[in-house]
Design an enzyme around this catalytic site. Structure first.
Site, PDB file in Angstrom:
ATOM      1  N   SER A   1      35.983  43.869  39.116  1.00 37.81           N
ATOM      2  CA  SER A   1      36.447  45.254  39.117  1.00 37.81           C
ATOM      3  C   SER A   1      35.251  46.208  39.233  1.00 37.81           C
ATOM      4  CB  SER A   1      37.284  45.519  37.865  1.00 37.81           C
ATOM      5  OG  SER A   1      37.982  46.727  37.969  1.00 37.81           O
TER       6      SER A   1
ATOM      7  N   ASP B   1      47.780  43.578  42.450  1.00 32.70           N
ATOM      8  CA  ASP B   1      46.839  44.340  41.629  1.00 32.70           C
ATOM      9  C   ASP B   1      47.269  45.809  41.607  1.00 32.70           C
ATOM     10  OD1 ASP B   1      44.634  45.681  40.543  1.00 32.70           O
ATOM     11  OD2 ASP B   1      43.199  44.317  41.467  1.00 32.70           O
TER      12      ASP B   1
ATOM     13  N   HIS C   1      45.460  42.167  38.671  1.00 30.25           N
ATOM     14  CA  HIS C   1      44.098  42.690  38.637  1.00 30.25           C
ATOM     15  C   HIS C   1      43.151  41.758  37.888  1.00 30.25           C
ATOM     16  CE1 HIS C   1      40.844  45.527  38.813  1.00 30.25           C
ATOM     17  NE2 HIS C   1      40.759  45.594  37.497  1.00 30.25           N
TER      18      HIS C   1
END
Length: 252
Positions: A102, A198, A228
């Protein structure tokens, strides 16, 4: 490995875990996501895999995250980038593979651009470069945007924890580190793992990154039912396989 602490050149006390390579020239470096830390399942599983395979391993917590000192609200992309570079410079030697999740994907890309002689490869999980400006800011209501600009912060709800503070400093500083609007000049193996379910980082955002990175040795893996976090057993197995592949593909 035991968590220990070091003080960065900026004077921040940061938590980290590190082990030297034993049968490999490579060290894998984990870069966590926004409001995440080095205690998560993906990082501990990857740590066990890396050390078992003879690679070095390094994980750390950004300032204001996990076991590191500082307040999350004081953090910026500049500060967390500096934390990442400090950890890399102090606690690893030789060629490294950056594994970023991320926001950690953004940090990995910034670190690769800052330390091109050190970085031999990248593994990016739901990478979120430019997320403050291209993902977060447009999603804010007009009211939240006004709060940020006028009072300096707003409270954002979280699916994973209590609400957290987004500051004007974070948004404005993030704009200075955007990298998706011009070619990202990298000539190293890159592997990207992205879930199509996601809700935080849409897969089209990762697809834009594929178009922006100049490396020809880039593999983009879409997981149709992946979210995610990509923390399921099969996701972690895929991550380990990908890291093993890139260890072979690197040319330290």
């Amino acid at each position: 490995m035991t968590t220990t602490y070091f003080t960065s050149p900026e004077g921040r006390r940061l938590a980290h875990r590190a082990s030297a390579p034993t049968h490999s020239p490579l060290t894998f470096v984990w870069l966590s996501g926004f409001k995440s830390d080095m205690s998560g399942t993906k990082v501990t599983e990857l740590e066990a895999w890396a050390t078992g395979a003879g690679h070095g391993f390094l994980a750390f917590d950004y300032s204001g995250h996990g076991q590191s000192d500082g307040a999350f609200e004081d953090g910026t992309i500049s500060a967390w980038r500096a934390d990442a570079l400090a950890a890399i410079d102090v606690h690893s030697t030789g060629p490294i593979v950056l594994v970023g999740s991320s926001m950690g994907g953004w940090m990995a890309l910034l670190a690769a651009l800052a330390r091109p002689a050190r970085v031999a490869g990248l593994v990016l999980i739901a990478p979120a470069p430019d997320f403050t400006e291209k993902l977060m800011w447009p999603e804010f209501s007009a009211e939240a945007q006004s709060e940020i600009m006028e009072q300096g912060f707003t409270q954002r709800p979280s699916d994973y924890d209590e609400p957290y503070t987004i500051t004007r400093a974070l948004i404005e500083d993030g704009r200075t580190w955007q990298i998706l609007d011009a070619p990202i000049e990298l000539d190293i193996p890159v592997r990207i793992l992205q879930g199509m379910q996601d809700a935080d980082v849409p897969w089209k955002h990762a697809e834009r990154l594929v178009d922006t990175i100049t490396s020809e040795d880039l593999v983009f893996t879409l997981i149709k039912d992946g979210d995610h976090r990509l923390s399921r057993e099969q996701d972690i197995a895929r991550l380990k396989t990908t890291c093993a592949e890139i260890a072979t593909a690197t040319r330290p």
